[in-house]
Design a protein around this motif. Structure first.
Motif, short mmCIF file in Angstrom:
data_model
loop_
_atom_site.label_atom_id
_atom_site.label_comp_id
_atom_site.label_asym_id
_atom_site.label_seq_id
_atom_site.Cartn_x
_atom_site.Cartn_y
_atom_site.Cartn_z
N LYS A 145 -35.77 30.21 -57.52
CA LYS A 145 -36.85 29.92 -58.46
C LYS A 145 -36.83 28.42 -58.74
O LYS A 145 -35.83 27.76 -58.54
N ALA A 146 -37.92 27.89 -59.19
CA ALA A 146 -38.02 26.45 -59.38
C ALA A 146 -37.29 26.03 -60.65
O ALA A 146 -37.51 26.56 -61.71
N SER A 147 -36.40 25.08 -60.54
CA SER A 147 -35.76 24.49 -61.72
C SER A 147 -35.25 23.14 -61.27
O SER A 147 -35.10 22.89 -60.08
N VAL A 148 -34.96 22.28 -62.22
CA VAL A 148 -34.53 20.93 -61.85
C VAL A 148 -33.25 20.97 -61.03
O VAL A 148 -33.11 20.25 -60.04
N SER A 149 -32.31 21.86 -61.40
CA SER A 149 -31.05 21.88 -60.64
C SER A 149 -31.24 22.37 -59.22
O SER A 149 -30.62 21.85 -58.29
N THR A 231 -40.35 20.88 -59.23
CA THR A 231 -39.83 21.26 -60.55
C THR A 231 -40.93 22.02 -61.32
O THR A 231 -42.10 21.84 -61.06
N PRO A 232 -40.53 22.86 -62.28
CA PRO A 232 -41.50 23.63 -63.04
C PRO A 232 -42.50 22.69 -63.71
O PRO A 232 -42.10 21.70 -64.30
N GLN B 409 -38.97 31.74 -71.77
CA GLN B 409 -38.37 31.19 -70.56
C GLN B 409 -39.42 31.24 -69.47
O GLN B 409 -39.86 32.34 -69.11
N ALA B 411 -40.43 31.12 -65.73
CA ALA B 411 -39.85 31.18 -64.39
C ALA B 411 -40.93 30.75 -63.39
O ALA B 411 -41.85 31.50 -63.09
N SER B 412 -40.81 29.51 -62.91
CA SER B 412 -41.84 29.00 -62.00
C SER B 412 -41.49 29.27 -60.55
O SER B 412 -40.34 29.16 -60.16
N SER B 413 -42.50 29.59 -59.79
CA SER B 413 -42.31 29.76 -58.36
C SER B 413 -43.71 29.68 -57.76
O SER B 413 -44.67 29.48 -58.49
#
Lengths: 289, 538, 313
Positions: A145-149, A231-232, B409, B411-413
Motif C-alpha cells: 500500500k502507498a506510504s512514505v516508508s 506517496t498518499p 487511517q 489506505a492509498s493505493s
C-alpha cells in the motif's frame, strides 16, 4: 616551515572564508539553497498555514494576499502545501540516500573482503541492477500500500547495487596499497584496518554519490506520483502535487508553479552540492584547481 | 593502430551491422487498406477495454464494446422506455406466466450464419448466470423454451413484471445476444471468439490491446426501420470504421481533440471544459443525462459502521456540494441528490429526506457517532489515487471525519488495490476496510433490482454487505409490480426504509459532457453505453 | 576475446535467472492479485476464489515459479491474464515505438551532449563553460513529465508545429515517424544531454591536459581534428560508459514519456499491467528489459576494445 607558509597560516580569517567561497561557488551556492529550504521546512508551522484543510468552495483561486500561491482544486493553500512538501521531499531524499549508502556500504565492505560473499553478492547486485529502477519501484509500491516508508524503500532498493559496486572497488583498490598490506602483515586486526584505512577512503566517493542519489530520489518520487504509485495524496509532496494538479497546467498554473519550482530548485541545489563536493574531494580534480 | 587491430575492428563492425540488420527487419507490412478519414471515427473513451467479454464483466468499456458487436432483444430509447430491438412482437398469456417472443426477420451473425432462438436462449442463460437482475429473474423462471427458430418462450413460476425491462436494461452486464457456440462458454470463463449480431464487427487484426480497438461496419446487419433513439430503433452504421484509442492522459487526449487528431472524447476533465467552450471546432454535449452518483460504501461487518447510528452520522456529516465542487467545479454539471434511487429519474422521491435538509450538521453527526459507541478506533478509508473523483472524495471524507474527532487511517493505493481489498471480509486491521468510495451509473441506481448495490442480503450482498430483511421484501415486491405508479410507490417505501438503516451514502450526482469535433454528428443520448451507429462525419 | 564473450553470456543467463526470481517473489509475495480485478464489480468472494484457483495462484510458490521458469526457458513468456493474448505477441506489437523513441533520444542526446561537452572543455573556465554546466544541471533537475507538458503546450498547442501525441510507424513515412518523436525525444533526452555533456567535458579536460595533446597543439594540429579525432577518441571510454548507463536509465524514462505523449510502447504496457496485476506481462517485460540491459553492458564493454587499444579481454 618556510616564511611564505607562515605568512599564509597567519592570514586573517575573513579572506580565508571569501577565498573558500570563490574557489567553491557551486558547493557554497548549493549548500545555501539547501539550508534555506531545510529551515523553511522546519519552520513550516510558523510560516505556512494548514496544508490539509480542504475547502472546495475556494478552489483554484489565483495567488492573493490570502493565499500567496493560490489554492488547488480542493481549495487547499498551495504555499502551505509547498512548504510542508519540502519536509517530505527532503526526508525522502535524505532517507533514500542514507539507507542506500548504509546498506550499500555494509554489503560492499563484505564483498570487498570475502571472496565467497563477493561472488554471490555481486551476482545478486547485477540482477538487481538489471531491473529498470522505476519499474521495480512502481511494482513495489503498487503491490503494497502507498506510504512514505514504502516509497522510500522502493526508491532506495535499486540504488543499492551501484553503491555496493562503488564501495567494493574502493575496498579492492585500498587493499592493494602497500601500507594496508603492511598493516595486515604486522598483525593489525580487521576492525582497525577498516576504521583506519578502508572506511576513510570510502567516505568521499560515498558522500558525492549520496548527493546524487538524494537528488534522483526526489525526482523519482515525483515520477512515481505522476504514475499513480507515489506517496498518499493527503500528505503533500512536490511530486504528488504536480501529478494531481497537472490537468491545470493551462488553467491554474500556480498549482504546479510552486511545487515545480521548489522541486527543480532543490534538485539543482543538491546536484550542485554534489558537484562541489566531488570537485573538492576527488584528488585528481582538486589537484588541478 | 596495428594492422591486426584494424582488421579485427573492421570485422567487428561488419558482424555488428549484419546482426543489427537481421534484428531490425520487421517483416510485416500492413497492406490492409484503411477506410478514408471521413468514414473513420477516432474516439477516446473513459478507460481501457481490458475484457472483451461483455457478459463476464460489469466494466462499462466492455459494455460499449458489446454494443458495437452484439444486438439486444430490447433496448431503451431516449426517454428510458423499453422498446423491442431484435424482437418483432411479444406477448404474455392471461395468467402472465408464459411470455412468448418472436424475433424479427433477417437477423444474422457477422459471419453470415442465421440467428435463431437457440442462440438467444443460450445467451440468456449465460447472461442470467452473471447478472444480478438475471439471477433475480431466473429464480422465478421454470424454463426458457424454443418454440421454433424464430420464437421462444419464458415459462414463469409466478408473474414477473420486470421481465422485459430486465432484458433491455443498460446497467452492466447488458443482455447481449451471441452465437450459441460462444454462449455455451462457462460463465466463469471468458469467450475467445467475437462473432456478433450487431452493427459492427471487431477487427482483431488491427486491434492492439491497450492501444486501440478497431470496429468495422457489419455489412450483414439488418437494422430496424424506425429512426434510432437510444438503444432502440434502427442501428444504421453510417461510417466504415470506429477506432477506440486508449489515451491514459487527459491532457494529451484534450490536446489531440483540439488538434483534430481525434474526433470524440468521452470524459474531458470538467475544469478544462472552459477552454473547449471557446473553440469553434468543438461541440460539448451531455449524452448520459442521468450521469453518475458518487457512492460511499460502509462496511456492515465491523465496527463502527456495523452500528446504524454511526452510519446515520455519515448522512449528517458530509456535504455533497463539497464533493461535487472539488472534482467537477462547474455547478452546471452537478447537483446534490437525496433520493436513494438517484435524481432526474422516474423512481426519484423525497421520502425520509429530513437529514438532507440539515446536512452538513457536524454537531449532530458527532452526536450520532458517539451514540454508536465509537471510542476512537481507527477507521480505515480506502483511497484510489489514480482516479480523480475517488482521490479527492477520500481526502474530503477523511477531513470531515477528523473534524468531528474520528480517527481516520487512509489506505492509498491504485484502484486495483482498492478492488482487491474491498473483497476482504476480515476486520480492517487484518486486511479489511471500513469505507471506500466509487460511483454508480445514475440510470442503474434508479433500479432497485438491476443495481447489485441495492441488495441488502448481508454476506451475499455487494461489497459493504448491508443487511436488512425489509429491504429485500420490498425489492421483491418492486420486481413484481406491474405499473409505473405501483413501482414508484414501492420505491418510496424502499427509500423510507433505506434512509433508516442507511445502506450507503451518496456523494452527489454529476453529468459528464462529451466533447467532439463539430463535424461529428448523430451521437445518441442514452445512459450506460455510447453507441456509434447513427454517427457520421460531415 | 571469444572466451570473454562466452563467459559474459553465461553470466547474463545467470543474471536473468536472478531477475526472474526477484520479480516473481515481488509479485507473488505482495498482497493482492489479479483475481478480484478480473472477477469484476459484481463478483462474490466465492467467484473470486474460484478465479484465483483457476489461475493457479493458490498453488505453492515454488510450483508456480517452476511452471513459469520451465515455460520461459522453452521460449514461452505466457499469456496475458486479461486479454488472453500471448505476452510475446503483445511485446512484439509494442516494441517498435519504444525502440524508435530510445533510438531518436540517444541520437539526439549524444549529438547535442558531446558537442556541448567538447565545447565546454575547449573553452574551460569561460562563461560558456559555466553556462553549459549550469544548463546541464538544470536539465536533469526538472521532471520529464513537466518538460513534456511544457513542450506540448508551446510547440503543439500554441505554435501547432508538431503533433501533440501518437506514433506513426516508420513504414508510413520517415517524416511522419520522426515528427511524432521530436517532442518526446527532447523531453526524455534533456536529462541525458545534461549527464553526457558533463562527463564528456570532464573526460575531455583530462585528455586535453595530457602531454601528448600539448605536443599536438605545439605541432600545429588544427583545433577540429585535434578535438574530435584525438581527444574525443581517448576520452571515449568514460563517455561510452555513461552512454551505456544512460541507455539503461532510458528504459525507465521511457515509461513516463510514453504516458505523456501516448506512445503505444512497452513502457506503457508494463505500467498498465502493474495496475491490473497482470503477472505474465510484468514478468515477461521486466525479464526482457533486464536482458537488454545486460546485452548493452556487454556491448559497451566490447566497444572499449575499439576505443582503447590498451583494453583487451
Amino acid at each position: 616551515m618556510t616564511v611564505a607558509a607562515a605568512e599564509i597560516t597567519n592570514m586573517p580569517r575573513r579572506s580565508g572564508l571569501w577565498h573558500f567561497v570563490r574557489r567553491n561557488p557551486t558547493l557554497v551556492g548549493g549548500s545555501i539553497v539547501l539550508i534555506l529550504v531545510a529551515l523553511a521546512a522546519l519552520a513550516a508551522p510558523l510560516i505556512a498555514g494548514d496544508p490539509i484543510a480542504a475547502k472546495p468552495a475556494n478552489r483554484l483561486r489565483p495567488p492573493s494576499h490570502l493565499n500567496w500561491l493560490g489554492t488547488d482544486q480542493l481549495g487547499r493553500d498551495v504555499w502551505a502545501r509547498t512548504v510542508y512538501g519540502a519536509r517530505i521531499s527532503l526526508v525522502v531524499g535524505l532517507a533514500v540516500a542514507t539507507i542506500a549508502m548504509a546498506i550499500g556500504l555494509l554489503v560492499g565492505l563484505l564483498a570487498g573482503f570475502s571472496r565467497t560473499v563477493e561472488s554471490v553478492v555481486m551476482r545478486l547486485m547485477d540482477g538487481l541492477m538489471a531491473i529498470p529502477a522505476i519499474l521495480l519501484a512502481i511494482a513495489f509500491v503498487s503491490l503494497s500500500k502507498a506510504s512514505v516508508s514504502i516509497v522510500v524503500a522502493a526508491i532506495a532498493l535499486p540504488e543499492i547495487p551501484r553503491v555496493v559496486r562503488l564501495v567494493r572497488s574502493v575496498v579492492l583498490s585500498v587493499r592493494e596499497q602497500p601500507f594496508v598490506e603492511a598493516a595486515v602483515a604486522s598483525g593489525t586486526r580487521l576492525p582497525k584496518i577498516l576504521s583506519r584505512h578502508i572506511l576513510p577512503a570510502t567516505v568521499p566517493p560515498l558522500i558525492v554519490q549520496a548527493t546524487y542519489v538524494a537528488a534522483s530520489a526526489i525526482l523519482i518520487e515525483a515520477a512515481l506520483s505522476f504514475l499513480g504509485a507515489g506517496t498518499p495524496p493527503e500528505i503533500p509532496t512536490w511530486g504528488n502535487m504536480i501529478a494531481s494538479s497537472r490537468v491545470y497546467l493551462g488553467l491554474a498554473p500556480w498549482t504546479i508553479f510552486g511545487p515545480g519550482l521548489a522541486l527543480a530548485l532543490i534538485v539543482l541545489a543538491v546536484n550542485l552540492v554534489g558537484d562541489g563536493l566531488r570537485d573538492r574531494l576527488d584528488p585528481r580534480i582538486a589537484r588541478r584547481m | 593502430m596495428t594492422r591486426r587491430a584494424a582488421t579485427s575492428r573492421r570485422k567487428f563492425l561488419q558482424t555488428g551491422l549484419a546482426a543489427g540488420a537481421a534484428a531490425a527487419a520487421p517483416g510485416r507490412l500492413t497492406a490492409q487498406s484503411a477506410p478514408p478519414a471521413a468514414k473513420t471515427i477516432r474516439a477516446v473513451m473513459h478507460g481501457d477495454l481490458t475484457v472483451l467479454d461483455p457478459i463476464w464483466t460489469t466494466a462499462n468499456m466492455s459494455a460499449y464494446h458489446g454494443a458495437m458487436l452484439y444486438d439486444t432483444l430490447f433496448g431503451i430509447d431516449a426517454n428510458l422506455d423499453t422498446k423491442p430491438q431484435m424482437v418483432a412482437k411479444w406477448g404474455a398469456s392471461d395468467d402472465k406466466k408464459t411470455w412468448t417472443f418472436e424475433l424479427r426477420d433477417g437477423l444474422k451473425f457477422s459471419d453470415g450464419s442465421a440467428l435463431t432462438s437457440e442462440d438467444v436462449i443460450a445467451s440468456l442463460r449465460r447472461w442470467a448466470a452473471r447478472d444480478g437482475a438475471g439471477q433475480h429473474m431466473m429464480q422465478r423462471v421454470s424454463d426458457i423454451a424454443k418454440k421454433d427458430d424464430k420464437t421462444f418462450q419464458f415459462i414463469l413460476k409466478e408473474p414477473y413484471g420486470y421481465l422485459v425491462d430486465a432484458l433491455g436494461k443498460t446497467s452492466t452486464p447488458l443482455c447481449y445476444i451471441m452465437r450459441k457456440k460462444e454462449a455455451e462458454t462457462n460463465p466463469m470463463e471468458k469467450i475467445t471468439a467475437y462473432v456478433g449480431s450487431g452493427p459492427f464487427t471487431f477487427n482483431e487484426n488491427e486491434t492492439r490491446q491497450g492501444v486501440r480497438y478497431v470496429y468495422d461496419r457489419n455489412p450483414n446487419y439488418v437494422p430496424r426501420s424506425e429512426p434510432a433513439s437510444g438503444l432502440a430503433g434502427g442501428k444504421v452504421a453510417k461510417v466504415d470504421r470506429i477506432i477506440f484509442e486508449n489515451m491514459a492522459d487527459s491532457q494529451t487526449a484534450l490536446a489531440a481533440l483540439q488538434a483534430g487528431e481525434i474526433d470524440f472524447y468521452e470524459t474531458p476533465p470538467i475544469d478544462l471544459i472552459g477552454q473547449l467552450e471557446g473553440d469553434s471546432n468543438l461541440t460539448l454535449e451531455v449524452l448520459n443525462k442521468t450521469g453518475n452518483i458518487g457512492w460511499l460504501r460502509m462496511n456492515f461487518l465491523h465496527p463502527p459502521f456495523n452500528n446504524v447510528d454511526a452510519r446515520r452520522a455519515m448522512l449528517y456529516l458530509l456535504d455533497q456540494e463539497d464533493f461535487m465542487k472539488a472534482t467537477f467545479g462547474n455547478p452546471k454539471y452537478y447537483r446534490k441528490c437525496a433520493s436513494n434511487f438517484g435524481c432526474a429519474v422516474p423512481m426519484e422521491n423525497d421520502a425520509n429526506t429530513g437529514w438532507f435538509k440539515e446536512a452538513p450538521n457536524p454537531a449532530k453527526a458527532k452526536e450520532f457517532l458517539q451514540k454508536s459507541g465509537y471510542k476512537g478506533e481507527p477507521i480505515l478509508l480506502m483511497q484510489a489515487t489514480n482516479i480523480d473523483f475517488m482521490r479527492n472524495a477520500a481526502d474530503l471524507v477523511a477531513g470531515a471525519l477528523r473534524s468531528i474527532g474520528a480517527n481516520v487511517q487512509v489506505a492509498s493505493s491504485d484502484w486495483g488495490g482498492v478492488v482487491n481489498r474491498r473483497a476482504v471480509k476480515a476486520p480492517p486491521d487484518q486486511g479489511g476496510w471500513n469505507l471506500f468510495i466509487t460511483w454508480a451509473d445514475g440510470n442503474a441506481v434508479s433500479n432497485p433490482i438491476a443495481l447489485a448495490g441495492h441488495a441488502a442480503t448481508g454476506e451475499k450482498a455487494w461489497f459493504g454487505w448491508p443487511s436488512d430483511a425489509k429491504n429485500e421484501e420490498l425489492r421483491d415486491k418492486w420486481a413484481l409490480a406491474a405499473s409505473l405508479a405501483e413501482k414508484q410507490q414501492i420505491a418510496r417505501e424502499l427509500q423510507e426504509n433505506a434512509w433508516n438503516f442507511v445502506p450507503h451514502v451518496w456523494l452527489g450526482q454529476w453529468v459528464a459532457p462529451t466533447a467532439r469535433r463539430k463535424n461529428l454528428t448523430g451521437l445518441l443520448a442514452v445512459p450506460g453505453v455510447v453507441p456509434f451507429w447513427n454517427a457520421q462525419k460531415a | 576475446m571469444l572466451a570473454f564473450i562466452i563467459r559474459r553470456l553465461l553470466s547474463t543467463l545467470l543474471v536473468m535467472g536472478l531477475v526472474g526470481v526477484f520479480i516473481f517473489l515481488l509479485l507473488h509475495l505482495s498482497p493482492g492479485d489479479p483475481a478480484a480485478i478480473i472477477a469484476g464489480d459484481n463478483a462474490t468472494p466465492t467467484q473470486i476464489e474460484a478465479i484465483r484457483t483457476s489461475l493457479g495462484l493458490n498453488d505453492p510458490l515454488h510450483l508456480q515459479f517452476g511452471r513459469w521458469a520451465v515455460r520461459v526457458l522453452s521460449g514461452d513468456l505466457g499469456i496475458s491474464i486479461f486479454s488472453n493474448v500471448p505476452v510475446a505477441t503483445l511485446i512484439a506489437q509494442r516494441v517498435w515505438p519504444t525502440l524508435s523513441l530510445a533510438f531518436t533520444t540517444i541520437v539526439l542526446a549524444v549529438l547535442l551532449a558531446v558537442a556541448a561537452g567538447v565545447l565546454a572543455a575547449w573553452k574551460a573556465g569561460s562563461f560558456l563553460d559555466r553556462l553549459v554546466m549550469i544548463l546541464s544541471v538544470v536539465g536533469f533537475s526538472v521532471p520529464v513529465f513537466v518538460v513534456g507538458y511544457l513542450l506540448i503546450y508551446v510547440f503543439a498547442i500554441t505554435l501547432r508545429w508538431l503533433p501533440v501525441q501518437g506514433y506513426t510507424p516508420l513504414a508510413e513515412g520517415l517524416w511522419p515517424w520522426a515528427r511524432h518523436l521530436i517532442l518526446p525525444s527532447l523531453a526524455l533526452g534533456l536529462a541525458y544531454v545534461a549527464l553526457i555533456a558533463r562527463i564528456t567535458r570532464t573526460a575531455m579536460l583530462d585528455v586535453l591536459a595530457e602531454d601528448y595533446m600539448r605536443t599536438a597543439r605545439a605541432k600545429g594540429v588544427a583545433t577540429g581534428p585535434m578535438l574530435f579525432k584525438h581527444a574525443l577518441k581517448s576520452a571515449g571510454v568514460p563517455i561510452v560508459t555513461v552512454v551505456g548507463i544512460g541507455i539503461a536509465l532510458l528504459i525507465g524514462g521511457v515509461v513516463i514519456t510514453e504516458t505523456v505523449f501516448n506512445l503505444p510502447g512497452i513502457g506503457r504496457l508494463v505500467v498498465d499491467a502493474i495496475s491490473k496485476r497482470d503477472y505474465p506481462i510484468i514478468q515477461g517485460v521486466i525479464l526482457l528489459f533486464s536482458g537488454v540491459y545486460v546485452i548493452i553492458n556487454l556491448l559497451v564493454d566490447l566497444s572499449y576494445t575499439l576505443l582503447d587499444p590498451r583494453i583487451r579481454y
